[in-house]
Design a protein around this motif. Structure first.
Motif, PDB file in Angstrom:
ATOM      1  N   SER A  20     -16.710 -24.783 -58.393  1.00 18.38           N
ATOM      2  CA  SER A  20     -15.426 -24.421 -57.799  1.00 18.38           C
ATOM      3  C   SER A  20     -14.277 -24.729 -58.753  1.00 18.38           C
ATOM      4  O   SER A  20     -14.442 -25.456 -59.730  1.00 18.38           O
ATOM      5  CB  SER A  20     -15.210 -25.170 -56.482  1.00 18.38           C
ATOM      6  OG  SER A  20     -14.962 -26.526 -56.729  1.00 18.38           O
ATOM      7  N   ILE A 108     -15.554 -30.626 -54.685  1.00 23.02           N
ATOM      8  CA  ILE A 108     -16.764 -29.835 -54.542  1.00 23.02           C
ATOM      9  C   ILE A 108     -17.501 -30.206 -53.257  1.00 23.02           C
ATOM     10  O   ILE A 108     -18.126 -29.356 -52.621  1.00 23.02           O
ATOM     11  CB  ILE A 108     -17.680 -29.957 -55.787  1.00 23.02           C
ATOM     12  CG1 ILE A 108     -18.757 -28.868 -55.778  1.00 23.02           C
ATOM     13  CG2 ILE A 108     -18.315 -31.309 -55.870  1.00 23.02           C
ATOM     14  CD1 ILE A 108     -18.247 -27.496 -55.955  1.00 23.02           C
ATOM     15  N   THR A 111     -15.894 -28.166 -50.678  1.00 22.64           N
ATOM     16  CA  THR A 111     -16.306 -26.764 -50.814  1.00 22.64           C
ATOM     17  C   THR A 111     -17.673 -26.544 -50.184  1.00 22.64           C
ATOM     18  O   THR A 111     -17.880 -25.570 -49.454  1.00 22.64           O
ATOM     19  CB  THR A 111     -16.346 -26.363 -52.302  1.00 22.64           C
ATOM     20  OG1 THR A 111     -15.057 -26.593 -52.865  1.00 22.64           O
ATOM     21  CG2 THR A 111     -16.739 -24.914 -52.468  1.00 22.64           C
TER      22      THR A 111
END
Length: 153
Positions: A20, A108, A111
Motif C-alpha cells: 500500500s 498496512i 489496509t
C-alpha cells in the motif's frame, strides 16, 4: 498429546500479501500458500505496482521507500529492492526491535483490515486460487474507490 501441534507452520491455507501507499490505499495484492515464506511474495508485488499519472513529468513507476517487517530480511531481497531504485527500510532479524517499525506497520495492518471487511475474504470459500485472487483484487479496487470518493467530498 494427540494430533498435530496447534502451532505447526506447515498448515494448508492462504496468505494475503498487500502493498500500500502511505495513506493505506492498496497498490497491489496477491495470494500465496500459508506455508510459504513471506519474502517470496515481495517481488511480484513490487513488479505489479501500476504507473501513477502525474500532471507534469514522467509517470512514477515505483515508490521512494519500502517499509517491511523482519520476515522480509533477506540479503538478496534487500539488494533486489535497491536495484529497483527503492530505499529499503526492512527491520533486521537479530538487531532491531519491532517497536520502531510499528510506526509505519499500522498502515498496512489497517489496509488488510479493510480488505477483510469484505465477508468473502474473511474465510476462503473458493477452491481455486485465481478466483480468490480475483475477489481480493476487486476488494482492493472497491477500497480505493471508497477512500478516494471520501477524500474528494
Amino acid at each position: 498429546m494427540t494430533g498435530p501441534s496447534p502451532v505447526d507452520r506447515g498448515k494448508p491455507g492462504s496468505k494475503i500479501h498487500a502493498l500500500s501507499d502511505r495513506a493505506g490505499l492498496p497498490l497491489s495484492v496477491a495470494v500465496s500458500a500459508a506455508n510459504t515464506n513471506d519474502a517470496y511474495g515481495l517481488k511480484p508485488l513490487v513488479r505489479a505496482i501500476p504507473a501513477v499519472k502525474s500532471r507534469r513529468g514522467p509517470r512514477r513507476r515505483k515508490p521512494a521507500k519500502l517499509h517491511a517487517d523482519k520476515a522480509y530480511d533477506i540479503k538478496e531481497l534487500r539488494a533486489w529492492v535497491r536495484e529497483q531504485g527503492i530505499a529499503v527500510r526492512i527491520a533486521r532479524k537479530d538487531t532491531e526491535s519491532s517497536a520502531r517499525l510499528g510506526r509505519h506497520r499500522w498502515v498496512i495492518e489497517r489496509t488488510i483490515a479493510w480488505l477483510f471487511g469484505y465477508r468473502r475474504l474473511a474465510m476462503r470459500y473458493e477452491r481455486k486460487a485465481n478466483h480468490f485472487c480475483a475477489f481480493l483484487t476487486l476488494a482492493a479496487a472497491l477500497t480505493c474507490f471508497k477512500r478516494l470518493a471520501k477524500a474528494a467530498t
